[in-house]
Motif scaffolding. Structure first.
Motif, PDB file in Angstrom:
ATOM      1  N   ASN A  76       0.809  -1.221   0.000  1.00 23.39           N
ATOM      2  CA  ASN A  76       0.000   0.000   0.000  1.00 23.39           C
ATOM      3  C   ASN A  76       0.843   1.271   0.000  1.00 23.39           C
ATOM      4  O   ASN A  76       0.338   2.346   0.340  1.00 23.39           O
ATOM      5  CB  ASN A  76      -0.948   0.010   1.206  1.00 23.39           C
ATOM      6  N   CYS A  77       2.115   1.139  -0.345  1.00 22.88           N
ATOM      7  CA  CYS A  77       3.025   2.299  -0.348  1.00 22.88           C
ATOM      8  C   CYS A  77       3.062   2.954   1.033  1.00 22.88           C
ATOM      9  O   CYS A  77       3.150   4.172   1.155  1.00 22.88           O
ATOM     10  CB  CYS A  77       2.620   3.322  -1.408  1.00 22.88           C
ATOM     11  N   SER A  78       2.987   2.141   2.067  1.00 22.98           N
ATOM     12  CA  SER A  78       2.952   2.682   3.425  1.00 22.98           C
ATOM     13  C   SER A  78       4.235   2.387   4.211  1.00 22.98           C
ATOM     14  O   SER A  78       4.325   2.703   5.389  1.00 22.98           O
ATOM     15  CB  SER A  78       1.740   2.127   4.180  1.00 22.98           C
ATOM     16  N   SER A  79       5.211   1.783   3.542  1.00 19.45           N
ATOM     17  CA  SER A  79       6.496   1.524   4.201  1.00 19.45           C
ATOM     18  C   SER A  79       7.623   1.997   3.283  1.00 19.45           C
ATOM     19  O   SER A  79       7.407   2.247   2.100  1.00 19.45           O
ATOM     20  CB  SER A  79       6.645   0.036   4.520  1.00 19.45           C
ATOM     21  N   CYS A  80       8.797   2.123   3.849  1.00 22.12           N
ATOM     22  CA  CYS A  80       9.945   2.596   3.076  1.00 22.12           C
ATOM     23  C   CYS A  80      10.509   1.477   2.211  1.00 22.12           C
ATOM     24  O   CYS A  80      10.475   0.309   2.584  1.00 22.12           O
ATOM     25  CB  CYS A  80      11.046   3.101   4.008  1.00 22.12           C
ATOM     26  N   SER A  81      11.036   1.859   1.049  1.00 23.90           N
ATOM     27  CA  SER A  81      11.736   0.907   0.197  1.00 23.90           C
ATOM     28  C   SER A  81      13.013   0.464   0.897  1.00 23.90           C
ATOM     29  O   SER A  81      13.473   1.098   1.850  1.00 23.90           O
ATOM     30  CB  SER A  81      12.104   1.558  -1.142  1.00 23.90           C
ATOM     31  N   GLU A  82      13.616  -0.600   0.398  1.00 21.74           N
ATOM     32  CA  GLU A  82      14.839  -1.134   0.987  1.00 21.74           C
ATOM     33  C   GLU A  82      15.911  -0.049   1.097  1.00 21.74           C
ATOM     34  O   GLU A  82      16.105   0.736   0.164  1.00 21.74           O
ATOM     35  CB  GLU A  82      15.365  -2.291   0.132  1.00 21.74           C
ATOM     36  N   ASN A  83      16.572  -0.002   2.229  1.00 23.00           N
ATOM     37  CA  ASN A  83      17.664   0.929   2.548  1.00 23.00           C
ATOM     38  C   ASN A  83      17.205   2.359   2.827  1.00 23.00           C
ATOM     39  O   ASN A  83      18.035   3.253   2.949  1.00 23.00           O
ATOM     40  CB  ASN A  83      18.735   0.935   1.457  1.00 23.00           C
ATOM     41  N   PHE A  84      15.897   2.597   2.935  1.00 20.27           N
ATOM     42  CA  PHE A  84      15.388   3.928   3.270  1.00 20.27           C
ATOM     43  C   PHE A  84      14.629   3.850   4.584  1.00 20.27           C
ATOM     44  O   PHE A  84      13.924   2.877   4.858  1.00 20.27           O
ATOM     45  CB  PHE A  84      14.504   4.485   2.156  1.00 20.27           C
ATOM     46  N   GLY A  86      12.884   6.311   8.168  1.00 16.20           N
ATOM     47  CA  GLY A  86      12.293   7.552   8.659  1.00 16.20           C
ATOM     48  C   GLY A  86      10.826   7.658   8.307  1.00 16.20           C
ATOM     49  O   GLY A  86      10.300   6.910   7.487  1.00 16.20           O
ATOM     50  N   SER A  87      10.145   8.610   8.937  1.00 17.05           N
ATOM     51  CA  SER A  87       8.712   8.785   8.718  1.00 17.05           C
ATOM     52  C   SER A  87       8.400   9.244   7.296  1.00 17.05           C
ATOM     53  O   SER A  87       7.296   9.046   6.805  1.00 17.05           O
ATOM     54  CB  SER A  87       8.137   9.780   9.730  1.00 17.05           C
ATOM     55  N   ASP A  88       9.393   9.837   6.621  1.00 15.99           N
ATOM     56  CA  ASP A  88       9.194  10.287   5.239  1.00 15.99           C
ATOM     57  C   ASP A  88      10.050   9.492   4.247  1.00 15.99           C
ATOM     58  O   ASP A  88      10.143   9.843   3.084  1.00 15.99           O
ATOM     59  CB  ASP A  88       9.492  11.775   5.119  1.00 15.99           C
ATOM     60  N   CYS A  89      10.686   8.424   4.728  1.00 18.43           N
ATOM     61  CA  CYS A  89      11.513   7.535   3.899  1.00 18.43           C
ATOM     62  C   CYS A  89      12.640   8.271   3.175  1.00 18.43           C
ATOM     63  O   CYS A  89      13.025   7.914   2.071  1.00 18.43           O
ATOM     64  CB  CYS A  89      10.656   6.776   2.885  1.00 18.43           C
ATOM     65  N   GLN A  90      13.194   9.291   3.797  1.00 23.54           N
ATOM     66  CA  GLN A  90      14.253  10.068   3.166  1.00 23.54           C
ATOM     67  C   GLN A  90      15.654   9.718   3.674  1.00 23.54           C
ATOM     68  O   GLN A  90      16.639  10.113   3.077  1.00 23.54           O
ATOM     69  CB  GLN A  90      14.005  11.567   3.365  1.00 23.54           C
ATOM     70  N   LYS A  91      15.734   8.969   4.766  1.00 16.96           N
ATOM     71  CA  LYS A  91      17.047   8.636   5.329  1.00 16.96           C
ATOM     72  C   LYS A  91      17.558   7.360   4.666  1.00 16.96           C
ATOM     73  O   LYS A  91      16.914   6.318   4.707  1.00 16.96           O
ATOM     74  CB  LYS A  91      16.956   8.448   6.840  1.00 16.96           C
ATOM     75  N   PHE A  92      18.742   7.430   4.054  1.00 15.67           N
ATOM     76  CA  PHE A  92      19.336   6.297   3.350  1.00 15.67           C
ATOM     77  C   PHE A  92      20.426   5.663   4.194  1.00 15.67           C
ATOM     78  O   PHE A  92      21.254   6.346   4.787  1.00 15.67           O
ATOM     79  CB  PHE A  92      19.935   6.762   2.018  1.00 15.67           C
ATOM     80  N   CYS A  93      20.438   4.345   4.246  1.00 17.68           N
ATOM     81  CA  CYS A  93      21.512   3.601   4.911  1.00 17.68           C
ATOM     82  C   CYS A  93      21.559   2.209   4.292  1.00 17.68           C
ATOM     83  O   CYS A  93      20.557   1.497   4.253  1.00 17.68           O
ATOM     84  CB  CYS A  93      21.268   3.489   6.421  1.00 17.68           C
ATOM     85  N   SER A  94      22.717   1.845   3.768  1.00 14.21           N
ATOM     86  CA  SER A  94      22.926   0.526   3.178  1.00 14.21           C
ATOM     87  C   SER A  94      24.161  -0.085   3.829  1.00 14.21           C
ATOM     88  O   SER A  94      25.252   0.487   3.742  1.00 14.21           O
ATOM     89  CB  SER A  94      23.114   0.650   1.663  1.00 14.21           C
ATOM     90  N   SER A  95      23.997  -1.212   4.487  1.00 18.23           N
ATOM     91  CA  SER A  95      25.101  -1.858   5.192  1.00 18.23           C
ATOM     92  C   SER A  95      26.301  -2.054   4.269  1.00 18.23           C
ATOM     93  O   SER A  95      26.152  -2.264   3.071  1.00 18.23           O
ATOM     94  CB  SER A  95      24.659  -3.211   5.742  1.00 18.23           C
ATOM     95  N   SER A  96      27.495  -1.978   4.879  1.00 19.87           N
ATOM     96  CA  SER A  96      28.735  -2.169   4.117  1.00 19.87           C
ATOM     97  C   SER A  96      29.659  -3.077   4.910  1.00 19.87           C
ATOM     98  O   SER A  96      29.290  -3.590   5.963  1.00 19.87           O
ATOM     99  CB  SER A  96      29.403  -0.812   3.873  1.00 19.87           C
TER     100      SER A  96
END
Length: 146
Positions: A76-84, A86-96
């Motif tokens: 339902n487009c209610s969760s963040c895509s992978e690696n994003f 925050g409440s607005d899905c703007q914070k990016f973090c990808s494990s390294s």
């Protein structure tokens, strides 16, 4: 009153919202002089699928399905895509090889690495590690501490 009009009036009584179109009362989701078109934000064969676009999160296709936008995902487009995160899905973090990500998108340095602000590319500064080589055996990477 013809049978279609009776049916529309009956259906109107079962709904909480109706739109008056001329002298006919359309059931929720229907519009037009003959109640034969879908009203705004209603889709499908019987105009029974409701979808109202949420700017920056999702839009609606011509069948009333949500089409995720930006970093939003899920059914339902209610969760963040992978690696994003925050409440607005703007914070990016990808494990390294130097860090993992928490459920909120914060970086946690692995092993002897330090300083999430620099993507954990610095060695820990404890006396034991200062001016020594820090080694990440599980990744086979060798870093020199300064």
């Amino acid at each position: 009153m013809d049978q279609t009009a009776q049916s529309n009036v009956f259906q109107y009584r079962k709904t909480t919202h109706a739109i008056k179109s001329g002298d006919k009362v359309c059931v929720t989701g229907k519009a037009g002089p003959n109640c034969d078109k879908c009203d705004l934000n209603f889709y499908g064969h019987n105009c029974s699928i409701f979808c109202e676009s949420q700017v920056g999160q999702y839009s609606c296709d011509d069948q009333g399905n949500r089409v995720c936008e930006g970093n939003w995902g899920g059914v339902n487009c209610s969760s963040c895509s992978e690696n994003f995160y925050g409440s607005d899905c703007q914070k990016f973090c990808s494990s390294s090889k130097n860090y993992t990500c928490t459920e909120t998108g914060e970086k946690i340095c692995i092993g002897n690495m330090n300083n999430p602000a620099t993507n954990c590319t610095e060695c820990k500064t404890e006396l034991l590690w200062k001016e020594l080589q820090c080694f990440l055996p599980r990744f086979g990477t060798l870093h020199l501490c300064k």
